[in-house]
Design a protein around this motif. Structure first.
Motif, PDB file in Angstrom:
ATOM      1  N   PHE A   1      -9.257  31.787 -20.651  1.00  0.00           N
ATOM      2  CA  PHE A   1      -9.971  32.897 -20.019  1.00  0.00           C
ATOM      3  C   PHE A   1     -11.399  32.486 -19.660  1.00  0.00           C
ATOM      4  CE2 PHE A   1     -12.737  36.667 -21.012  1.00  0.00           C
ATOM      5  CZ  PHE A   1     -12.461  37.401 -19.860  1.00  0.00           C
ATOM      6  N   LEU A   2     -12.092  31.846 -20.579  1.00  0.00           N
ATOM      7  CA  LEU A   2     -13.477  31.445 -20.334  1.00  0.00           C
ATOM      8  C   LEU A   2     -13.581  30.354 -19.276  1.00  0.00           C
ATOM      9  CD1 LEU A   2     -14.853  31.435 -23.999  1.00  0.00           C
ATOM     10  CD2 LEU A   2     -15.282  33.144 -22.218  1.00  0.00           C
ATOM     11  N   LEU A   3     -12.595  29.478 -19.228  1.00  0.00           N
ATOM     12  CA  LEU A   3     -12.643  28.359 -18.288  1.00  0.00           C
ATOM     13  C   LEU A   3     -12.200  28.741 -16.878  1.00  0.00           C
ATOM     14  CD1 LEU A   3     -11.239  25.454 -20.487  1.00  0.00           C
ATOM     15  CD2 LEU A   3     -13.532  25.595 -19.505  1.00  0.00           C
ATOM     16  N   ARG A   4     -11.227  29.656 -16.774  1.00  0.00           N
ATOM     17  CA  ARG A   4     -10.563  29.865 -15.491  1.00  0.00           C
ATOM     18  C   ARG A   4     -10.808  31.215 -14.853  1.00  0.00           C
ATOM     19  NH1 ARG A   4      -4.851  28.452 -17.968  1.00  0.00           N
ATOM     20  NH2 ARG A   4      -4.112  29.765 -16.250  1.00  0.00           N
ATOM     21  N   HIS A   5     -11.463  32.137 -15.559  1.00  0.00           N
ATOM     22  CA  HIS A   5     -11.627  33.477 -14.991  1.00  0.00           C
ATOM     23  C   HIS A   5     -13.063  33.723 -14.563  1.00  0.00           C
ATOM     24  CE1 HIS A   5     -10.704  37.672 -14.240  1.00  0.00           C
ATOM     25  NE2 HIS A   5     -11.744  38.026 -14.981  1.00  0.00           N
ATOM     26  N   SER A   6     -13.217  34.164 -13.319  1.00  0.00           N
ATOM     27  CA  SER A   6     -14.535  34.566 -12.808  1.00  0.00           C
ATOM     28  C   SER A   6     -14.603  36.085 -12.834  1.00  0.00           C
ATOM     29  CB  SER A   6     -14.733  34.039 -11.379  1.00  0.00           C
ATOM     30  OG  SER A   6     -14.704  32.633 -11.355  1.00  0.00           O
ATOM     31  N   GLY A   7     -15.359  36.610 -13.755  1.00  0.00           N
ATOM     32  CA  GLY A   7     -15.413  38.052 -13.939  1.00  0.00           C
ATOM     33  C   GLY A   7     -16.075  38.767 -12.772  1.00  0.00           C
ATOM     34  N   THR A   8     -15.574  39.965 -12.489  1.00  0.00           N
ATOM     35  CA  THR A   8     -16.177  40.818 -11.457  1.00  0.00           C
ATOM     36  C   THR A   8     -17.092  41.866 -12.072  1.00  0.00           C
ATOM     37  OG1 THR A   8     -14.249  42.285 -11.519  1.00  0.00           O
ATOM     38  CG2 THR A   8     -14.221  40.490  -9.912  1.00  0.00           C
ATOM     39  N   ARG A   9     -17.022  42.019 -13.397  1.00  0.00           N
ATOM     40  CA  ARG A   9     -17.860  42.989 -14.103  1.00  0.00           C
ATOM     41  C   ARG A   9     -18.679  42.207 -15.133  1.00  0.00           C
ATOM     42  NH1 ARG A   9     -12.837  44.568 -13.256  1.00  0.00           N
ATOM     43  NH2 ARG A   9     -12.364  46.600 -12.350  1.00  0.00           N
ATOM     44  N   PRO A  10     -19.938  41.957 -14.873  1.00  0.00           N
ATOM     45  CA  PRO A  10     -20.707  41.065 -15.745  1.00  0.00           C
ATOM     46  C   PRO A  10     -21.028  41.638 -17.123  1.00  0.00           C
ATOM     47  CG  PRO A  10     -22.125  42.020 -14.051  1.00  0.00           C
ATOM     48  CD  PRO A  10     -20.718  42.420 -13.704  1.00  0.00           C
ATOM     49  N   GLN A  11     -21.003  42.989 -17.260  1.00  0.00           N
ATOM     50  CA  GLN A  11     -21.364  43.570 -18.554  1.00  0.00           C
ATOM     51  C   GLN A  11     -20.310  43.236 -19.604  1.00  0.00           C
ATOM     52  OE1 GLN A  11     -20.989  45.232 -15.736  1.00  0.00           O
ATOM     53  NE2 GLN A  11     -22.825  46.415 -15.240  1.00  0.00           N
ATOM     54  N   PHE A  12     -20.770  42.951 -20.813  1.00  0.00           N
ATOM     55  CA  PHE A  12     -19.847  42.501 -21.852  1.00  0.00           C
ATOM     56  C   PHE A  12     -18.844  43.577 -22.237  1.00  0.00           C
ATOM     57  CE2 PHE A  12     -18.455  41.364 -26.132  1.00  0.00           C
ATOM     58  CZ  PHE A  12     -18.109  40.036 -25.938  1.00  0.00           C
TER      59      PHE A  12
ATOM     60  N   SER B   1      -4.951  37.981 -17.546  1.00  0.00           N
ATOM     61  CA  SER B   1      -3.582  37.820 -18.015  1.00  0.00           C
ATOM     62  C   SER B   1      -2.578  38.160 -16.924  1.00  0.00           C
ATOM     63  CB  SER B   1      -3.348  38.716 -19.238  1.00  0.00           C
ATOM     64  OG  SER B   1      -2.059  38.526 -19.776  1.00  0.00           O
ATOM     65  N   GLN B   2      -2.859  39.183 -16.140  1.00  0.00           N
ATOM     66  CA  GLN B   2      -1.958  39.567 -15.054  1.00  0.00           C
ATOM     67  C   GLN B   2      -1.896  38.489 -13.975  1.00  0.00           C
ATOM     68  OE1 GLN B   2      -3.852  43.292 -14.053  1.00  0.00           O
ATOM     69  NE2 GLN B   2      -2.253  44.494 -15.052  1.00  0.00           N
ATOM     70  N   ARG B   3      -3.035  37.911 -13.646  1.00  0.00           N
ATOM     71  CA  ARG B   3      -3.089  36.951 -12.542  1.00  0.00           C
ATOM     72  C   ARG B   3      -2.635  35.558 -12.952  1.00  0.00           C
ATOM     73  NH1 ARG B   3      -9.140  38.875 -10.593  1.00  0.00           N
ATOM     74  NH2 ARG B   3      -8.513  40.879  -9.675  1.00  0.00           N
ATOM     75  N   GLN B   4      -2.956  35.160 -14.167  1.00  0.00           N
ATOM     76  CA  GLN B   4      -2.673  33.794 -14.595  1.00  0.00           C
ATOM     77  C   GLN B   4      -1.340  33.657 -15.317  1.00  0.00           C
ATOM     78  OE1 GLN B   4      -4.654  31.209 -13.817  1.00  0.00           O
ATOM     79  NE2 GLN B   4      -6.141  32.507 -12.783  1.00  0.00           N
ATOM     80  N   GLY B   5      -0.812  34.777 -15.844  1.00  0.00           N
ATOM     81  CA  GLY B   5       0.471  34.717 -16.516  1.00  0.00           C
ATOM     82  C   GLY B   5       0.483  33.838 -17.749  1.00  0.00           C
ATOM     83  N   VAL B   6      -0.594  33.870 -18.539  1.00  0.00           N
ATOM     84  CA  VAL B   6      -0.662  32.999 -19.711  1.00  0.00           C
ATOM     85  C   VAL B   6       0.169  33.540 -20.869  1.00  0.00           C
ATOM     86  CG1 VAL B   6      -2.900  32.024 -19.137  1.00  0.00           C
ATOM     87  CG2 VAL B   6      -2.805  34.149 -20.440  1.00  0.00           C
ATOM     88  N   ALA B   7       0.410  34.853 -20.902  1.00  0.00           N
ATOM     89  CA  ALA B   7       1.187  35.449 -21.989  1.00  0.00           C
ATOM     90  C   ALA B   7       2.603  35.754 -21.495  1.00  0.00           C
ATOM     91  CB  ALA B   7       0.517  36.734 -22.476  1.00  0.00           C
ATOM     92  N   ALA B   8       3.526  35.833 -22.438  1.00  0.00           N
ATOM     93  CA  ALA B   8       4.894  36.224 -22.098  1.00  0.00           C
ATOM     94  C   ALA B   8       4.878  37.627 -21.495  1.00  0.00           C
ATOM     95  CB  ALA B   8       5.759  36.178 -23.345  1.00  0.00           C
ATOM     96  N   PRO B   9       5.849  37.933 -20.619  1.00  0.00           N
ATOM     97  CA  PRO B   9       5.850  39.250 -19.951  1.00  0.00           C
ATOM     98  C   PRO B   9       5.801  40.422 -20.919  1.00  0.00           C
ATOM     99  CG  PRO B   9       7.416  37.790 -18.890  1.00  0.00           C
ATOM    100  CD  PRO B   9       6.916  37.059 -20.106  1.00  0.00           C
TER     101      PRO B   9
END
Length: 230
Positions: A66-77, A88-96
């Motif tokens: 997540f930290l390496l590959r995701h460019s956030g659109t909402r900068p607030q923590f 998770s939806q875009r990268q499909g890192v977790a099982a469905p």
């Protein structure tokens, strides 16, 4: 005379970007560890079922990705939960099935923090509206037992009650027909609702759905307008 917006020196911007990238890529450094711990804590607070199911090792690996590959659109923590769901939806890192659980918990969180005011439980059903915090979802598992899968998707409503409980309600066909009609017109009188749904539901089915919906807070009275105030 307005002053121009301040612009950070290029060297400062470059140094700051380098610092952030180092924290993202190196989990062994002080700030890299702190960043990962904060993200993990935010995810455990927002998605307890998901983080418990996925396990600590897999969660750490997903946070690294997540930290390496995701460019956030909402900068607030405080938007970290939403950003992680998008990742998770875009990268499909977790099982469905785990992504589905993550999305379900996000819907719970969204209903909990929805700024809408939920009216108190109505004593009459003359006028009917849908709880303004309602989210409609299809779930293939029983929310009471998320580890149990299912063969088909079943509609559920997620909403916050007037006393700030977040509930998940499995919907029947009559419930779905009532919700669909009420959503189209925003609010409806009970007489109009009975007339509109008479070709599809018996009076008993409609009364049962309304009684259950009002009892749990899925249905409520429409909000009062200024002209309605005494």
């Amino acid at each position: 005379m307005s002053l121009p917006d301040p612009v950070a020196p290029r060297a400062m911007v470059a140094e700051f970007n380098s610092f952030c990238m180092a924290a993202r890529t190196d989990g062994s450094g002080l700030y890299g560890q702190l960043l990962r711990e904060n993200v993990a804590e935010a995810l455990r607070s927002s998605f307890p079922l998901f983080t418990d199911r996925v396990g600590s090792a897999a969660l750490e690996a997903e946070i690294d990705a997540f930290l390496l590959r995701h460019s956030g659109t909402r900068p607030q923590f405080h938007h970290i939960a939403t950003e992680f769901v998008l990742f998770s939806q875009r990268q499909g890192v977790a099982a469905p099935e785990l992504t589905a659980l993550l999305e379900y918990e996000w819907a719970l969180l969204a209903a909990e923090i929805d700024p809408a005011t939920v009216p108190s439980t109505a004593t009459t059903v003359d006028d009917i509206a849908l709880n303004p915090t309602t989210r409609l979802v299809l779930l293939r598992f029983d929310p009471a037992q998320p580890a149990s899968g299912g063969a088909v998707d079943r509609p559920h409503a997620i909403f916050r009650t007037a006393d700030h409980q977040v509930l998940t309600l499995a919907l029947t066909l009559p419930d779905c027909l009532v919700i669909e009609h009420v959503r189209e017109v925003e609010a409806v009188s009970s007489a109009s609702l009975f007339e509109a749904l008479d070709p599809y539901l018996s009076r008993f089915e409609l009364q049962t759905s309304l009684a259950r919906g009002f009892a749990c807070g899925l249905f409520c009275s429409p909000p009062k307008t200024i002209g309605d105030l005494p």
